[in-house]
Design a protein around this motif. Structure first.
Motif, PDB file in Angstrom:
ATOM      1  N   VAL A 361      15.190 -10.026   8.224  1.00 52.92           N
ATOM      2  CA  VAL A 361      15.584 -11.140   9.075  1.00 52.92           C
ATOM      3  C   VAL A 361      14.333 -11.970   9.356  1.00 52.92           C
ATOM      4  CG1 VAL A 361      16.552 -11.831  11.290  1.00 52.92           C
ATOM      5  CG2 VAL A 361      17.428  -9.789  10.134  1.00 52.92           C
ATOM      6  N   VAL A 362      14.350 -13.219   8.948  1.00 52.30           N
ATOM      7  CA  VAL A 362      13.192 -14.100   9.130  1.00 52.30           C
ATOM      8  C   VAL A 362      13.543 -15.156  10.176  1.00 52.30           C
ATOM      9  CG1 VAL A 362      11.594 -15.702   8.036  1.00 52.30           C
ATOM     10  CG2 VAL A 362      12.414 -13.704   6.774  1.00 52.30           C
ATOM     11  N   ALA A 363      12.868 -15.090  11.313  1.00 54.79           N
ATOM     12  CA  ALA A 363      13.081 -16.070  12.369  1.00 54.79           C
ATOM     13  C   ALA A 363      11.921 -17.050  12.469  1.00 54.79           C
ATOM     14  CB  ALA A 363      13.273 -15.353  13.708  1.00 54.79           C
ATOM     15  N   ARG A 364      10.677 -16.568  12.159  1.00 50.55           N
ATOM     16  CA  ARG A 364       9.494 -17.401  12.341  1.00 50.55           C
ATOM     17  C   ARG A 364       8.760 -17.658  11.024  1.00 50.55           C
ATOM     18  NH1 ARG A 364       6.137 -14.016  14.882  1.00 50.55           N
ATOM     19  NH2 ARG A 364       4.777 -15.661  15.730  1.00 50.55           N
ATOM     20  N   GLY A 365       8.697 -16.672  10.134  1.00 46.62           N
ATOM     21  CA  GLY A 365       8.011 -16.851   8.862  1.00 46.62           C
ATOM     22  C   GLY A 365       6.560 -16.427   8.878  1.00 46.62           C
ATOM     23  N   GLU A 366       6.195 -15.517   9.778  1.00 47.46           N
ATOM     24  CA  GLU A 366       4.822 -15.004   9.813  1.00 47.46           C
ATOM     25  C   GLU A 366       4.628 -13.974   8.706  1.00 47.46           C
ATOM     26  OE1 GLU A 366       1.915 -13.122  13.217  1.00 47.46           O
ATOM     27  OE2 GLU A 366       3.880 -12.189  12.897  1.00 47.46           O
ATOM     28  N   VAL A 367       3.510 -14.056   7.997  1.00 51.91           N
ATOM     29  CA  VAL A 367       3.215 -13.133   6.906  1.00 51.91           C
ATOM     30  C   VAL A 367       1.860 -12.481   7.166  1.00 51.91           C
ATOM     31  CG1 VAL A 367       2.822 -12.889   4.418  1.00 51.91           C
ATOM     32  CG2 VAL A 367       4.530 -14.528   5.260  1.00 51.91           C
ATOM     33  N   ARG A 368       1.818 -11.146   7.034  1.00 51.89           N
ATOM     34  CA  ARG A 368       0.556 -10.413   7.218  1.00 51.89           C
ATOM     35  C   ARG A 368       0.335  -9.449   6.052  1.00 51.89           C
ATOM     36  NH1 ARG A 368      -2.277 -10.086  12.027  1.00 51.89           N
ATOM     37  NH2 ARG A 368      -1.328 -11.155  13.820  1.00 51.89           N
ATOM     38  N   PHE A 369      -0.848  -9.505   5.462  1.00 54.62           N
ATOM     39  CA  PHE A 369      -1.309  -8.496   4.517  1.00 54.62           C
ATOM     40  C   PHE A 369      -2.317  -7.625   5.267  1.00 54.62           C
ATOM     41  CE2 PHE A 369       0.140 -11.948   1.901  1.00 54.62           C
ATOM     42  CZ  PHE A 369       0.648 -11.368   0.748  1.00 54.62           C
ATOM     43  N   GLU A 370      -2.072  -6.347   5.355  1.00 55.98           N
ATOM     44  CA  GLU A 370      -2.951  -5.430   6.075  1.00 55.98           C
ATOM     45  C   GLU A 370      -3.481  -4.365   5.128  1.00 55.98           C
ATOM     46  OE1 GLU A 370      -0.744  -3.865   9.371  1.00 55.98           O
ATOM     47  OE2 GLU A 370      -0.757  -5.788  10.467  1.00 55.98           O
ATOM     48  N   GLN A 371      -4.768  -4.453   4.801  1.00 51.77           N
ATOM     49  CA  GLN A 371      -5.440  -3.510   3.908  1.00 51.77           C
ATOM     50  C   GLN A 371      -4.659  -3.312   2.603  1.00 51.77           C
ATOM     51  OE1 GLN A 371      -8.591  -1.654   4.297  1.00 51.77           O
ATOM     52  NE2 GLN A 371      -8.692  -3.564   5.512  1.00 51.77           N
ATOM     53  N   ALA A 372      -4.117  -4.419   2.084  1.00 55.14           N
ATOM     54  CA  ALA A 372      -3.323  -4.366   0.848  1.00 55.14           C
ATOM     55  C   ALA A 372      -4.209  -3.972  -0.330  1.00 55.14           C
ATOM     56  CB  ALA A 372      -2.669  -5.721   0.585  1.00 55.14           C
ATOM     57  N   THR A 373      -3.742  -2.966  -1.082  1.00 54.69           N
ATOM     58  CA  THR A 373      -4.493  -2.446  -2.230  1.00 54.69           C
ATOM     59  C   THR A 373      -3.544  -2.265  -3.401  1.00 54.69           C
ATOM     60  OG1 THR A 373      -6.048  -1.301  -0.780  1.00 54.69           O
ATOM     61  CG2 THR A 373      -5.960  -0.576  -3.080  1.00 54.69           C
ATOM     62  N   PHE A 374      -3.955  -2.759  -4.564  1.00 56.88           N
ATOM     63  CA  PHE A 374      -3.129  -2.628  -5.770  1.00 56.88           C
ATOM     64  C   PHE A 374      -4.008  -2.778  -6.989  1.00 56.88           C
ATOM     65  CE2 PHE A 374      -0.376  -4.476  -9.084  1.00 56.88           C
ATOM     66  CZ  PHE A 374       0.568  -3.467  -9.178  1.00 56.88           C
ATOM     67  N   HIS A 375      -3.757  -1.889  -8.028  1.00 55.68           N
ATOM     68  CA  HIS A 375      -4.634  -1.869  -9.203  1.00 55.68           C
ATOM     69  C   HIS A 375      -3.890  -1.909 -10.530  1.00 55.68           C
ATOM     70  CE1 HIS A 375      -7.211   0.535  -6.193  1.00 55.68           C
ATOM     71  NE2 HIS A 375      -7.675  -0.708  -6.230  1.00 55.68           N
ATOM     72  N   TYR A 376      -2.572  -2.134 -10.546  1.00 58.10           N
ATOM     73  CA  TYR A 376      -1.790  -2.071 -11.789  1.00 58.10           C
ATOM     74  C   TYR A 376      -1.981  -0.726 -12.490  1.00 58.10           C
ATOM     75  CZ  TYR A 376      -0.849  -7.098 -11.619  1.00 58.10           C
ATOM     76  OH  TYR A 376      -0.416  -8.352 -11.246  1.00 58.10           O
ATOM     77  N   GLY A 377      -2.173   0.338 -11.717  1.00 58.68           N
ATOM     78  CA  GLY A 377      -2.349   1.664 -12.316  1.00 58.68           C
ATOM     79  C   GLY A 377      -3.741   1.934 -12.826  1.00 58.68           C
ATOM     80  N   ARG A 378      -4.650   0.954 -12.732  1.00 59.18           N
ATOM     81  CA  ARG A 378      -6.023   1.161 -13.180  1.00 59.18           C
ATOM     82  C   ARG A 378      -6.829   1.806 -12.059  1.00 59.18           C
ATOM     83  NH1 ARG A 378      -4.999  -4.176 -15.214  1.00 59.18           N
ATOM     84  NH2 ARG A 378      -6.289  -5.142 -13.626  1.00 59.18           N
ATOM     85  N   THR A 379      -8.063   2.123 -12.349  1.00 60.29           N
ATOM     86  CA  THR A 379      -8.903   2.837 -11.376  1.00 60.29           C
ATOM     87  C   THR A 379      -9.585   1.913 -10.382  1.00 60.29           C
ATOM     88  OG1 THR A 379     -10.735   2.795 -12.953  1.00 60.29           O
ATOM     89  CG2 THR A 379      -9.328   4.752 -12.942  1.00 60.29           C
ATOM     90  N   GLY A 380      -9.592   0.626 -10.644  1.00 61.57           N
ATOM     91  CA  GLY A 380     -10.256  -0.275  -9.714  1.00 61.57           C
ATOM     92  C   GLY A 380      -9.936  -1.717 -10.017  1.00 61.57           C
ATOM     93  N   GLY A 381     -10.372  -2.614  -9.120  1.00 57.38           N
ATOM     94  CA  GLY A 381     -10.178  -4.031  -9.337  1.00 57.38           C
ATOM     95  C   GLY A 381      -8.865  -4.541  -8.795  1.00 57.38           C
ATOM     96  N   VAL A 382      -8.559  -5.799  -9.074  1.00 57.64           N
ATOM     97  CA  VAL A 382      -7.374  -6.553  -8.682  1.00 57.64           C
ATOM     98  C   VAL A 382      -7.364  -6.795  -7.165  1.00 57.64           C
ATOM     99  CG1 VAL A 382      -4.901  -6.861  -8.963  1.00 57.64           C
ATOM    100  CG2 VAL A 382      -6.174  -5.568 -10.666  1.00 57.64           C
ATOM    101  N   ILE A 383      -6.642  -5.998  -6.354  1.00 55.82           N
ATOM    102  CA  ILE A 383      -6.581  -6.219  -4.907  1.00 55.82           C
ATOM    103  C   ILE A 383      -7.179  -5.003  -4.204  1.00 55.82           C
ATOM    104  CG2 ILE A 383      -5.107  -6.663  -2.913  1.00 55.82           C
ATOM    105  CD1 ILE A 383      -5.065  -8.949  -4.878  1.00 55.82           C
ATOM    106  N   GLU A 384      -8.185  -5.230  -3.376  1.00 57.64           N
ATOM    107  CA  GLU A 384      -8.888  -4.124  -2.718  1.00 57.64           C
ATOM    108  C   GLU A 384      -8.932  -4.343  -1.215  1.00 57.64           C
ATOM    109  OE1 GLU A 384     -10.069  -1.367  -3.801  1.00 57.64           O
ATOM    110  OE2 GLU A 384     -10.262  -1.573  -5.976  1.00 57.64           O
ATOM    111  N   GLY A 385      -8.108  -3.613  -0.453  1.00 55.75           N
ATOM    112  CA  GLY A 385      -8.170  -3.641   1.002  1.00 55.75           C
ATOM    113  C   GLY A 385      -8.126  -5.037   1.599  1.00 55.75           C
ATOM    114  N   LEU A 386      -7.200  -5.860   1.144  1.00 57.65           N
ATOM    115  CA  LEU A 386      -7.154  -7.269   1.552  1.00 57.65           C
ATOM    116  C   LEU A 386      -6.397  -7.441   2.871  1.00 57.65           C
ATOM    117  CD1 LEU A 386      -6.656 -10.335  -0.659  1.00 57.65           C
ATOM    118  CD2 LEU A 386      -5.035  -9.993   1.217  1.00 57.65           C
TER     119      LEU A 386
END
Length: 618
Positions: A361-386
Motif C-alpha cells: 500500500v503506497v500512500a506517500r511514496g517514500e523509498v529507503r535502501f538500508e545497507q542494501a547488498t547484492f553481488h549477482y552471486g559473485r564474491t564482491g562488487g556491484v552493490i555494497e552496503g548502500l
C-alpha cells in the motif's frame, strides 16, 4: 452428428488443460515428475488401463476362435455344422462385431479425445505458469527459444511415453500370458519355444534399452542447443546482417546440427542392433513353434486347430514384438526429452512471495535502501552496503560510470532480484514481505532498451492499465507525443492505428516510436513511484523537448528515480546521487556537485552535447 459431437465433448472435458498445478515447483526427479502430472489425471489413465486389458483379451480370443473353428470343422459333418455349433458361432460373432468395436471406440475416445490434447496441454500450461514466475536472472541465463521449446516438447513427450507404457502393459502381459496358457492347454511342450523366446527377448531389451535411453537424452540436449542457436540468430537478425557474418552464423548453427546428427546416429545404431537381434529371435520362434506343432500333430498329440492357433498367435506375437520395440524406442526417446526439459521446467523459483505476503500500500511514496547488498552471486562488487533515502515526492537522478550499479539498484527496487543483505522499504514496508505483483503495480518504469510485445499498439498500451477506455488511451498517446504516428501505422495484414501489430520486440517501429509507446504505457499506468532509466535516450532533441511536458505531468506528485545523462533530465531533478563501484560517493544538486569538484564534476567536464562521455556512461 450432434450426438457424436456431445460424445466427443464429454470425453474432451475429462482433462482440463487449465487446471492450476499443485502448490510448489514440479519435482526435479524424472519418475516423481511423471507421477506428479499423472496423479492429476489418474482416473482417465485407470479407465484406459482397464479398457486396454479387455481390448487385448479380445484380440487373443480371436486367435483361440480360429483354432476352435478349425477343430469344429474337422470333427463335424458339413450338413450339421451350423446346427451343432450355431450358439458358439453366435457368441463369437457378437464378441467380434459388437464388443470389440465398442471397446476399441471407448479406448480411442479416452486416448485421442481426453489424454492426447488434455494431458499434453496441461503439462505445457502448468510448466509455462511456473517458468513465467522465474526470476529475471533465470531468463538471462538461457535462450528464450530453448526455454519455449522445452516447455512445448515436454507436454507431448510426457503424454506419448505415459500412453505408450499403458498400451504396452496389457499387450505384453495378455498376449504372452494367454499364449503360454493356450499352448499349454494344447500340449505343454508347445510352451518351450515361446518361453525361451521370452527370456531372450527380455535379455535383448535389457541390453539395448538403457543405451537407447541414454543416447535419446543426449540427443534431446543437442536438439535444444540447436534450437537455441537458431532462435538466437533469428532474434538478432539485424546484427547478423549489419556485420555481414552469414557464413560465420551458418557455421555456428552447422556445429549444432552436426552434433545433433551425430548423437542421433549413436541412438539409431543401438535401435538397429536391437531390431536385427529381435528379428532373428522372431524368425527362430515362428519356425520352432510351427515345426514343433506339426511334429506333435504328426504323432497325434495335438489337433489341426492347435496348429492354426499356435501358428497364428505366434505370428501375431512377433508382429507385436516389433510394435513393442517401436514403443520402447518411442518411450525412451520421449523420456529423454522430458529429462532434458526438467532442467528448465523443474528448478524452484529464486524470487518468491512469502506465505504471509501482503499487498503493498503506497500512500506517500517514500523509498529507503538500508545497507542494501547484492553481488549477482559473485564474491564482491556491484552493490555494497548502500544506504539511500528518497523522500515522498522527491525526484532524484542516479549518475555514475558504467558498472556503478545504477540499473542494478532499480532492479532490486522492483525485486527482480532478492537482496543478499539489508532491506528496501517503501512507506515503511519491506518489499521482501509484500507480493511481487502489488510492488510492481505501484512502480512505473521506462527503460532505455524498450521492447514491446508482438501484439497491437492497443494491447501494449493496456498493459499499463487493463480496461482503460478510449479517451484514456488517446490522452496517453497525446502526452507521449505518439498521436502523430500511431493513426498512420499499417501492418502486413492491413490493420491500422491502435490495432496495428508492432512485430517481435516492436521491431516494426523505430526506436523513438517504441520509446514513445513505452512512455504512453507508463503514463496510462500512473503509478505513484516512477523509475526512468534513460527514458528519452532513443528520442532526438526535438521530440524529447516536445515530450518533456508530458514527462513533467507524469512526474507531478510522484517519487521519481531517474538514471540519466542528458542535461535536460538531470537539471530537472531535486537531487543527484553519484554512484561508483556499488556505493554512493556524492549527493547534492547539480550546482553543489559541480562546486564540489568530485566525480560528478569530472563526468560533467567530459560531456559532449549533453551526454556523459562514452567511457563513463552506465
Amino acid at each position: 452428428m450432434p450426438g457424436g459431437l456431445v460424445l466427443f465433448r464429454l470425453f474432451e472435458s475429462l482433462i482440463d488443460p487449465f487446471r492450476n498445478a499443485p502448490d510448489g515447483p514440479p519435482p526435479a526427479g524424472l519418475l516423481r515428475f511423471y507421477a506428479w502430472h499423472l496423479r492429476q489425471v489418474w482416473p482417465v489413465f485407470a479407465a484406459l488401463l482397464v479398457v486396454g486389458f479387455f481390448v487385448a483379451l479380445i484380440e487373443v480370443a480371436m486367435f483361440a476362435f480360429i483354432g476352435r473353428i478349425v477343430d469344429m470343422a474337422a470333427t463335424t459333418p458339413a450338413a450339421s455344422f451350423f446346427a451343432e455349433h450355431g450358439r458358439t458361432l453366435t457368441w463369437m460373432a457378437l464378441l467380434v462385431l459388437v464388443a470389440r468395436p465398442l471397446l476399441n471406440a471407448l479406448h480411442d475416445l479416452l486416448l485421442n479425445q481426453a489424454v492426447s490434447p488434455g494431458l499434453a496441454n496441461r503439462v505445457r500450461w502448468q510448466s509455462h505458469r511456473h517458468v513465467l514466475g522465474q526470476s529475471l536472472g533465470f531468463f538471462q541465463g538461457d535462450f528464450a527459444g530453448r526455454i519455449a521449446n522445452r516447455i512445448m516438447q515436454s507436454g507431448a513427450a510426457l503424454r506419448e511415453s505415459a500412453s505408450q507404457v499403458v498400451e504396452a502393459i496389457w499387450y505384453v502381459t495378455v498376449y504372452t500370458g494367454s499364449a503360454i496358457w493356450l499352448f499349454a492347454d494344447a500340449d505343454w511342450r508347445l510352451t518351450v519355444p515361446i518361453a525361451i523366446w521370452i527370456v531372450a527377448y527380455l535379455a535383448t531389451l535389457w541390453i539395448f534399452v538403457p543405451r537407447i535411453k541414454t543416447r535419446a537424452a543426449d540427443g534431446s540436449v543437442a536438439r535444444s542447443r540447436l534450437m537455441g542457436r537458431i532462435v538466437d540468430g533469428y532474434t538478432n537478425i539485424m546484427t547478423l546482417k549489419l556485420f555481414a557474418h552469414s557464413e560465420q552464423e551458418a557455421a555456428y548453427a552447422r556445429e549444432a546440427v552436426a552434433e545433433t546428427a551425430a548423437r542421433h546416429r549413436r541412438m539409431t545404431r543401438a535401435i538397429s542392433g536391437m531390431d536385427v537381434t529381435v528379428s532373428t529371435l522372431n524368425g527362430l520362434l515362428v519356425t520352432a513353434t510351427t515345426g514343433f506343432a506339426l511334429w506333435l500333430w504328426s504323432i497325434g498329440s495335438v489337433s489341426v486347430g492347435a496348429i492354426a492357433l499356435t501358428t497364428g498367435l505366434v505370428i501375431r506375437i512377433i508382429n507385436m514384438s516389433g510394435w513393442i520395440m517401436w514403443v520402447v524406442n518411442g518411450i525412451f526417446e520421449n523420456v529423454g526429452t522430458v529429462q532434458d526439459s526438467l532442467e528448465t521446467i523443474a528448478p524452484a523459483r529464486t524470487v518468491v512471495d512469502r506465505p504471509e505476503a501482503r499487498a503493498l500500500v503506497v500512500a506517500r511514496g517514500e523509498v529507503r535502501f538500508e545497507q542494501a547488498t547484492f553481488h549477482y552471486g559473485r564474491t564482491g562488487g556491484v552493490i555494497e552496503g548502500l544506504d539511500l533515502h528518497v523522500r515522498p515526492g522527491e525526484k532524484i537522478g542516479l549518475v555514475g560510470p558504467s558498472g556503478a550499479g545504477k540499473t542494478t539498484l532499480m532492479n532490486l527496487l522492483l525485486r527482480l532480484y532478492d537482496l543478499e543483505g539489508g532491506r528496501i522499504l517503501i512507506d515503511g514496508q519491506d518489499i521482501a514481505g509484500v507480493t511481487q505483483d502489488s510492488l510492481r503495480a505501484q512502480i512505473g518504469v521506462v527503460t532505455q532498451d524498450t521492447s514491446l510485445l508482438h501484439r497491437s499498439i492497443r494491447e501494449n498500451l493496456l498493459y499499463g492499465r487493463p480496461g482503460a477506455d478510449m479517451a484514456a488511451l488517446e490522452r496517453a498517446l497525446v502526452d507521449a507525443r505518439a498521436d502523430a504516428f500511431v493513426p498512420a501505422l499499417v501492418d502486413s495484414e492491413g490493420r491500422t492505428g491502435l490495432d496495428a501489430q508492432v512485430g517481435e520486440r516492436g521491431v516494426k517501429l523505430s526506436g523513438g516510436q517504441r520509446q514513445r509507446i513505452a512512455i504512453a504505457r507508463v503514463l496510462l499506468k500512473n503509478a505513484p513511484i516512477l523509475v526512468l532509466d534513460e527514458a528519452t535516450s532513443a528520442l532526438d532533441s526535438e521530440v524529447e523537448a516536445a515530450i518533456q511536458d508530458g514527462l513533467d505531468r507524469l512526474m507531478q506528485g510522484k517519487t521519481v528515480i531517474a538514471i540519466a545523462h542528458r542535461l535536460s533530465t538531470i537539471a530537472r531533478m531535486d537531487r543527484l546521487v553519484v554512484m561508483e563501484h556499488g556505493r554512493i560517493v556524492e549527493t547534492g544538486t547539480h550546482a553543489e556537485l559541480l562546486a564540489h569538484g568530485g566525480l560528478y564534476a569530472r563526468l560533467w567536464a567530459r560531456q559532449t552535447g549533453g551526454f556523459v562521455a562514452a567511457e563513463d556512461a552506465g
